[in-house]
Design an enzyme around this catalytic site. Sequence first.
Site, PDB file in Angstrom:
ATOM      1  N   ARG A   4     -19.418  16.875  29.185  1.00 17.46           N
ATOM      2  CA  ARG A   4     -18.623  18.089  28.946  1.00 17.46           C
ATOM      3  C   ARG A   4     -19.357  19.070  28.054  1.00 17.46           C
ATOM      4  O   ARG A   4     -19.233  20.267  28.188  1.00 17.46           O
ATOM      5  CB  ARG A   4     -17.285  17.722  28.281  1.00 17.46           C
ATOM      6  CG  ARG A   4     -16.326  17.027  29.191  1.00 17.46           C
ATOM      7  CD  ARG A   4     -15.207  16.418  28.432  1.00 17.46           C
ATOM      8  NE  ARG A   4     -15.729  15.448  27.477  1.00 17.46           N
ATOM      9  CZ  ARG A   4     -15.002  14.601  26.795  1.00 17.46           C
ATOM     10  NH1 ARG A   4     -13.703  14.605  26.917  1.00 17.46           N
ATOM     11  NH2 ARG A   4     -15.556  13.744  25.963  1.00 17.46           N
ATOM     12  N   SER A  64      -8.864  12.566  27.604  1.00 17.00           N
ATOM     13  CA  SER A  64      -7.626  11.785  27.673  1.00 17.00           C
ATOM     14  C   SER A  64      -6.933  11.761  26.316  1.00 17.00           C
ATOM     15  O   SER A  64      -5.701  11.836  26.236  1.00 17.00           O
ATOM     16  CB  SER A  64      -7.936  10.343  28.095  1.00 17.00           C
ATOM     17  OG  SER A  64      -8.558  10.321  29.349  1.00 17.00           O
ATOM     18  N   LYS A  70     -11.543   1.840  21.909  1.00 14.51           N
ATOM     19  CA  LYS A  70     -10.351   2.641  22.225  1.00 14.51           C
ATOM     20  C   LYS A  70      -9.152   1.738  22.509  1.00 14.51           C
ATOM     21  O   LYS A  70      -9.281   0.756  23.232  1.00 14.51           O
ATOM     22  CB  LYS A  70     -10.604   3.510  23.459  1.00 14.51           C
ATOM     23  CG  LYS A  70     -11.599   4.634  23.235  1.00 14.51           C
ATOM     24  CD  LYS A  70     -11.723   5.497  24.478  1.00 14.51           C
ATOM     25  CE  LYS A  70     -12.780   6.570  24.297  1.00 14.51           C
ATOM     26  NZ  LYS A  70     -13.097   7.254  25.573  1.00 14.51           N
ATOM     27  N   HIS A  81     -11.642  14.295  34.982  1.00  8.69           N
ATOM     28  CA  HIS A  81     -12.176  13.118  35.694  1.00  8.69           C
ATOM     29  C   HIS A  81     -12.128  13.350  37.203  1.00  8.69           C
ATOM     30  O   HIS A  81     -13.073  13.027  37.922  1.00  8.69           O
ATOM     31  CB  HIS A  81     -11.332  11.867  35.397  1.00  8.69           C
ATOM     32  CG  HIS A  81     -11.378  11.383  33.982  1.00  8.69           C
ATOM     33  ND1 HIS A  81     -10.243  11.156  33.233  1.00  8.69           N
ATOM     34  CD2 HIS A  81     -12.415  11.060  33.166  1.00  8.69           C
ATOM     35  CE1 HIS A  81     -10.581  10.704  32.030  1.00  8.69           C
ATOM     36  NE2 HIS A  81     -11.892  10.638  31.967  1.00  8.69           N
TER      37      HIS A  81
HETATM   38  O1  PNS Z   1     -14.190   6.753  29.248  1.00  4.43           O
HETATM   39  P1  PNS Z   1     -15.112   6.135  28.233  1.00  4.43           P
HETATM   40  O2  PNS Z   1     -14.319   5.423  27.150  1.00  4.43           O
HETATM   41  O3  PNS Z   1     -16.091   7.124  27.654  1.00  4.43           O
HETATM   42  O4  PNS Z   1     -15.968   5.018  29.019  1.00  4.43           O
HETATM   43  C1  PNS Z   1     -16.864   4.183  28.336  1.00  4.43           C
HETATM   44  C2  PNS Z   1     -17.134   2.926  29.179  1.00  4.43           C
HETATM   45  C3  PNS Z   1     -15.813   2.221  29.472  1.00  4.43           C
HETATM   46  C4  PNS Z   1     -17.795   3.332  30.493  1.00  4.43           C
HETATM   47  C5  PNS Z   1     -18.091   1.992  28.380  1.00  4.43           C
HETATM   48  O5  PNS Z   1     -17.488   1.649  27.162  1.00  4.43           O
HETATM   49  C6  PNS Z   1     -18.451   0.733  29.179  1.00  4.43           C
HETATM   50  O6  PNS Z   1     -19.327   0.765  30.006  1.00  4.43           O
HETATM   51  N1  PNS Z   1     -17.707  -0.371  28.920  1.00  4.43           N
HETATM   52  C7  PNS Z   1     -17.935  -1.641  29.623  1.00  4.43           C
HETATM   53  C8  PNS Z   1     -18.625  -2.642  28.681  1.00  4.43           C
HETATM   54  C9  PNS Z   1     -20.121  -2.355  28.601  1.00  4.43           C
HETATM   55  O7  PNS Z   1     -20.842  -2.489  29.569  1.00  4.43           O
HETATM   56  N2  PNS Z   1     -20.590  -1.947  27.402  1.00  4.43           N
HETATM   57  C10 PNS Z   1     -21.987  -1.648  27.203  1.00  4.43           C
HETATM   58  C11 PNS Z   1     -22.353  -0.215  27.533  1.00  4.43           C
HETATM   59  S1  PNS Z   1     -21.707   0.882  26.320  1.00  4.43           S
END
Ligand code: PNS
Length: 162
Positions: free
Chosen positions: A90, A128, A41, A17
């Site tokens: 990645r 992570s 998660k 990150h």
């Molecule tokens: O690190 P991650 O878990 O791959 O990140 C994913 C994240 C947190 C960016 C995604 O789940 C997100 O945008 N969450 C906020 C809620 C949202 O907007 N959801 C709709 C898009 S998936």
Amino acid sequence: MRIAVYPGSFDPITNGHLDIIKRASKLCDKLIVLVSNNISKKGMFTSSQKANLIIEAVKELSNVEVDCFEGLLVEYVKHNNINAIIRGLRAISDFEMEFQMALLNRKLYNDAETLFLMTSTEYSYLSSSMVKEVFYMEGSISKFVPKCVEIAMKQKIYKGEK
Ligand code: PNS
């Protein structure tokens, strides 16, 4: 002023990150690292703990800020005049999900533009969840995370929180 947001679960922030943050911060005037909720998660750290670890890890990057947001990413983008959403890739296996997320975000808010940065090859294996697995199995994580994260993870175990 060009503002980009780098959203993620960051549970916890890894050197992978950090690599994306350093590179993305050179492409915009301000980069906001956004601790967001991924409902699929379950976290080791709370949002504010995650944010504090990121603040410590990015303290030398003058145009990087850290924030937490519990709602939809596009709402944050809309209300903070964000020009771009940054996501790291990645491997090809990341692409399908990321592509879906980028398209969904644009459907929800037409001005939500996602930019993908390829991870540096030295971090392409890192996540992570892998860090947590190695840690719980008592392996060394010092090569994978900033020092502050390693200390915080050890403190959680010491306090019996995890
Ligand atoms: O690190 P991650 O878990 O791959 O990140 C994913 C994240 C947190 C960016 C995604 O789940 C997100 O945008 N969450 C906020 C809620 C949202 O907007 N959801 C709709 C898009 S998936």
